[in-house]
Design a protein around this motif. Structure first.
Motif, PDB file in Angstrom:
ATOM      1  N   LEU A  33      42.905  -5.041  57.581  1.00 35.93           N
ATOM      2  CA  LEU A  33      42.988  -4.117  56.455  1.00 35.93           C
ATOM      3  C   LEU A  33      41.631  -3.948  55.786  1.00 35.93           C
ATOM      4  O   LEU A  33      40.744  -4.779  55.970  1.00 35.93           O
ATOM      5  CB  LEU A  33      44.017  -4.622  55.424  1.00 35.93           C
ATOM      6  N   ASP A  34      41.495  -2.894  55.006  1.00 36.55           N
ATOM      7  CA  ASP A  34      40.207  -2.586  54.385  1.00 36.55           C
ATOM      8  C   ASP A  34      39.777  -3.593  53.319  1.00 36.55           C
ATOM      9  O   ASP A  34      38.631  -3.597  52.892  1.00 36.55           O
ATOM     10  CB  ASP A  34      40.175  -1.147  53.832  1.00 36.55           C
ATOM     11  N   ASP A  35      40.677  -4.498  52.909  1.00 36.24           N
ATOM     12  CA  ASP A  35      40.278  -5.546  51.951  1.00 36.24           C
ATOM     13  C   ASP A  35      39.965  -6.863  52.658  1.00 36.24           C
ATOM     14  O   ASP A  35      39.778  -7.892  52.029  1.00 36.24           O
ATOM     15  CB  ASP A  35      41.356  -5.745  50.883  1.00 36.24           C
ATOM     16  N   GLY A  36      39.928  -6.822  54.005  1.00 33.80           N
ATOM     17  CA  GLY A  36      39.565  -7.998  54.782  1.00 33.80           C
ATOM     18  C   GLY A  36      40.743  -8.822  55.278  1.00 33.80           C
ATOM     19  O   GLY A  36      40.564  -9.718  56.104  1.00 33.80           O
ATOM     20  N   ILE A  89      52.415  -2.309  56.530  1.00 30.32           N
ATOM     21  CA  ILE A  89      50.980  -2.157  56.350  1.00 30.32           C
ATOM     22  C   ILE A  89      50.700  -0.667  56.171  1.00 30.32           C
ATOM     23  O   ILE A  89      50.933   0.127  57.094  1.00 30.32           O
ATOM     24  CB  ILE A  89      50.183  -2.720  57.550  1.00 30.32           C
ATOM     25  N   PRO A  90      50.228  -0.266  54.980  1.00 24.95           N
ATOM     26  CA  PRO A  90      49.966   1.156  54.740  1.00 24.95           C
ATOM     27  C   PRO A  90      48.853   1.675  55.653  1.00 24.95           C
ATOM     28  O   PRO A  90      47.790   1.053  55.746  1.00 24.95           O
ATOM     29  CB  PRO A  90      49.527   1.206  53.272  1.00 24.95           C
ATOM     30  N   GLY A  91      49.117   2.784  56.313  1.00 29.36           N
ATOM     31  CA  GLY A  91      48.147   3.371  57.233  1.00 29.36           C
ATOM     32  C   GLY A  91      46.792   3.633  56.601  1.00 29.36           C
ATOM     33  O   GLY A  91      45.764   3.485  57.260  1.00 29.36           O
ATOM     34  N   VAL A  92      46.776   3.991  55.321  1.00 28.85           N
ATOM     35  CA  VAL A  92      45.500   4.303  54.660  1.00 28.85           C
ATOM     36  C   VAL A  92      44.609   3.072  54.539  1.00 28.85           C
ATOM     37  O   VAL A  92      43.406   3.204  54.353  1.00 28.85           O
ATOM     38  CB  VAL A  92      45.700   4.940  53.254  1.00 28.85           C
ATOM     39  N   HIS A  93      45.184   1.863  54.642  1.00 25.01           N
ATOM     40  CA  HIS A  93      44.393   0.638  54.515  1.00 25.01           C
ATOM     41  C   HIS A  93      44.050  -0.004  55.858  1.00 25.01           C
ATOM     42  O   HIS A  93      43.363  -1.021  55.901  1.00 25.01           O
ATOM     43  CB  HIS A  93      45.126  -0.375  53.629  1.00 25.01           C
ATOM     44  N   LEU A  94      44.529   0.595  56.960  1.00 30.63           N
ATOM     45  CA  LEU A  94      44.246   0.047  58.293  1.00 30.63           C
ATOM     46  C   LEU A  94      42.812   0.332  58.704  1.00 30.63           C
ATOM     47  O   LEU A  94      42.345   1.468  58.632  1.00 30.63           O
ATOM     48  CB  LEU A  94      45.173   0.680  59.329  1.00 30.63           C
ATOM     49  N   VAL A  95      42.125  -0.706  59.146  1.00 32.57           N
ATOM     50  CA  VAL A  95      40.773  -0.554  59.670  1.00 32.57           C
ATOM     51  C   VAL A  95      40.821  -0.657  61.198  1.00 32.57           C
ATOM     52  O   VAL A  95      40.155   0.077  61.910  1.00 32.57           O
ATOM     53  CB  VAL A  95      39.833  -1.650  59.110  1.00 32.57           C
ATOM     54  N   LYS A  96      41.664  -1.595  61.686  1.00 34.09           N
ATOM     55  CA  LYS A  96      41.713  -1.849  63.121  1.00 34.09           C
ATOM     56  C   LYS A  96      43.075  -2.412  63.479  1.00 34.09           C
ATOM     57  O   LYS A  96      43.659  -3.176  62.725  1.00 34.09           O
ATOM     58  CB  LYS A  96      40.601  -2.856  63.461  1.00 34.09           C
ATOM     59  N   VAL A  97      43.589  -2.018  64.659  1.00 30.62           N
ATOM     60  CA  VAL A  97      44.829  -2.588  65.196  1.00 30.62           C
ATOM     61  C   VAL A  97      44.502  -3.076  66.598  1.00 30.62           C
ATOM     62  O   VAL A  97      43.972  -2.333  67.416  1.00 30.62           O
ATOM     63  CB  VAL A  97      45.976  -1.555  65.251  1.00 30.62           C
ATOM     64  N   GLU A  98      44.807  -4.354  66.858  1.00 31.19           N
ATOM     65  CA  GLU A  98      44.487  -4.950  68.158  1.00 31.19           C
ATOM     66  C   GLU A  98      45.750  -5.450  68.839  1.00 31.19           C
ATOM     67  O   GLU A  98      46.720  -5.824  68.181  1.00 31.19           O
ATOM     68  CB  GLU A  98      43.535  -6.137  67.973  1.00 31.19           C
ATOM     69  N   VAL A  99      45.690  -5.441  70.164  1.00 38.67           N
ATOM     70  CA  VAL A  99      46.780  -5.969  70.976  1.00 38.67           C
ATOM     71  C   VAL A  99      46.128  -6.827  72.058  1.00 38.67           C
ATOM     72  O   VAL A  99      44.995  -6.552  72.482  1.00 38.67           O
ATOM     73  CB  VAL A  99      47.637  -4.813  71.578  1.00 38.67           C
ATOM     74  N   ALA A 100      46.804  -7.884  72.482  1.00 43.69           N
ATOM     75  CA  ALA A 100      46.256  -8.775  73.505  1.00 43.69           C
ATOM     76  C   ALA A 100      45.955  -7.990  74.782  1.00 43.69           C
ATOM     77  O   ALA A 100      46.687  -7.067  75.139  1.00 43.69           O
ATOM     78  CB  ALA A 100      47.233  -9.908  73.800  1.00 43.69           C
ATOM     79  N   LYS A 101      44.870  -8.368  75.455  1.00 41.57           N
ATOM     80  CA  LYS A 101      44.449  -7.678  76.672  1.00 41.57           C
ATOM     81  C   LYS A 101      45.568  -7.672  77.727  1.00 41.57           C
ATOM     82  O   LYS A 101      45.789  -6.669  78.388  1.00 41.57           O
ATOM     83  CB  LYS A 101      43.192  -8.345  77.238  1.00 41.57           C
ATOM     84  N   GLN A 102      46.311  -8.796  77.835  1.00 48.30           N
ATOM     85  CA  GLN A 102      47.407  -8.858  78.813  1.00 48.30           C
ATOM     86  C   GLN A 102      48.486  -7.837  78.485  1.00 48.30           C
ATOM     87  O   GLN A 102      49.045  -7.206  79.377  1.00 48.30           O
ATOM     88  CB  GLN A 102      48.030 -10.257  78.841  1.00 48.30           C
ATOM     89  N   VAL A 103      48.809  -7.688  77.197  1.00 46.05           N
ATOM     90  CA  VAL A 103      49.810  -6.707  76.769  1.00 46.05           C
ATOM     91  C   VAL A 103      49.301  -5.304  77.073  1.00 46.05           C
ATOM     92  O   VAL A 103      50.035  -4.465  77.600  1.00 46.05           O
ATOM     93  CB  VAL A 103      50.133  -6.855  75.261  1.00 46.05           C
TER      94      VAL A 103
END
Length: 114
Positions: A33-36, A89-103
């Protein structure tokens, strides 16, 4: 004319985005999130304004130790962790979304190659 072509392209990309989102349902995502804060949990839902709902959530937050009166080393940051059954998690505060490489390799990549 041109507007029809643009609409077809938009529909095509939307269906790919939906297929990718569907392929990740139930999988573990890590959101920054944008606040860390970092929020990790199982992907339940995504709406059109990018709000994400996760279940079995772990939230990690860096807290400056100066907020604690008993802090031995002021200015140091510690990580606090809390568990939540669900979180939105509000979309406006999302900085990054990660998923495991295997997934990604097993579930997302095949959708993108389709």
């Amino acid at each position: 004319g041109n507007s029809e072509t643009a609409t077809m392209a938009d529909d095509e990309s939307e269906s790919t985005a939906r297929r990718v989102a569907r392929s990740m349902l139930g999988k573990t995502l890590k959101c920054t999130l944008d606040d860390g804060r970092r929020v990790t949990g199982d992907f339940v839902c995504l709406d059109r304004i990018k709000n994400i709902i996760l279940s079995n959530v772990i939230e990690e937050r860096g807290v400056d130790t100066t907020v604690y009166e008993t802090a031995k080393k002021p200015g140091k940051t510690i990580t606090t962790v809390r568990n939540l059954s669900q979180a939105m998690i509000p979309g406006v505060h999302l900085v990054k979304v990660e998923v495991a490489k295997q997934v990604y390799n097993r579930h997302v990549e095949p959708v993108l190659k389709h």
